[in-house]
Design an enzyme around this catalytic site. Sequence first.
Site, PDB file in Angstrom:
ATOM      1  N   HIS A 171       1.746   4.633  -2.758  1.00  0.00           N
ATOM      2  CA  HIS A 171       1.795   6.158  -2.673  1.00  0.00           C
ATOM      3  C   HIS A 171       3.334   6.632  -3.114  1.00  0.00           C
ATOM      4  CE1 HIS A 171      -1.780   6.677  -0.364  1.00  0.00           C
ATOM      5  NE2 HIS A 171      -1.519   5.757   0.570  1.00  0.00           N
ATOM      6  N   HIS A 224       0.954  -1.031   0.029  1.00  0.00           N
ATOM      7  CA  HIS A 224       0.065   0.094  -0.026  1.00  0.00           C
ATOM      8  C   HIS A 224       1.045   1.259  -0.170  1.00  0.00           C
ATOM      9  CE1 HIS A 224      -3.451   2.430   1.603  1.00  0.00           C
ATOM     10  NE2 HIS A 224      -2.587   3.258   2.105  1.00  0.00           N
ATOM     11  N   GLU A 225       1.699   1.299   0.985  1.00  0.00           N
ATOM     12  CA  GLU A 225       2.560   2.380   1.069  1.00  0.00           C
ATOM     13  C   GLU A 225       3.552   2.894  -0.138  1.00  0.00           C
ATOM     14  OE1 GLU A 225       1.957   4.669   3.143  1.00  0.00           O
ATOM     15  OE2 GLU A 225       0.844   3.594   4.691  1.00  0.00           O
TER      16      GLU A 225
END
Length: 322
Positions: A242, A238-239
Amino acid sequence: MVDAESERRLRNAGTWGGLAVSAIALAGVMAATAGQGTPPTERAAPTAAQEPGCPPETGTSRLADPAMPDPATVTPQRAAELDRRLTEAAAGQRIPTADSPVTIPVIVHVLSRQDGTGNVSRAKIDAQIAGMNKAYSGGHGGADTGIRFELHDVTRTADDLWFRDFMGNEEAIKRELRRGDGGTLNLYTADLGRGILGRSTFPQDYSVNDWADGVTVDYRTLPGGGREKFDLGHTATHETGHWLGLFHTFQNGCSHPSDYVDDTPYERQQSAGCPEGRDTCPSRPGEDPVRNFMNYSDDACMREFTEGQGERMRRAWAAFRA
């Protein structure tokens, strides 16, 4: 209060020799195209590190409890500015295709206590990289994003203060440990507490705070790490989304342009657990993307990126990191 020299004597830092970096791999990361910038983002929470005298910048993070306020919320105004910068920087760039994957070198920085708490094993690190490759290649049923990861090195630092208070010591930690350029993923593991699972910077901000660039996750979120509902490694997945320019699927709620990706359905708010069939924007097509890696669902629920998300990540790579 411990002075800097005393604190350094308390620290026991070591580096594991990782995989050898081939000339081809190095060539792919030596030139990072600088974007114009602002600072960090994301899976639950953070404030990003800042230059002395500057106001704190928001990053982006994943939260363990989606009901809690997210201190790293990306405002519609900031999201629009980040998207504008991506559009401008990517203009004229040659964007990689999913058929010719980009391989990103990864350096993992393991922070731990002096007693060994948090000193995650090489096996868990290898499992984390393998898990990210599976997620980004569509191995769970989603689209192949055209992004791959290769572990190049692991550093280990035993420091009680840095381990338990990463955010409060972020600048010192990253200035000492961070390696490579904008095309190298620096992944830090530490104890982030109960609320935050991980955090990341955006690629647009590398030119402003290059030392701050990277992804940080709670050490218990690595595969088999023991973080209830969140220990399959998808916080790093997920990170890193980003870090490659993606917003949360619930960015801007039901309002245009949502997360700036056309093939992710609109979603009013983040998910918790795995609420299949939820539709928080009934006037918009499609049910909520609760299984998307850029949501807040439990790790076991997450399984996909979309083709549009893959294209956006490759554009961000070409614009700011290639």
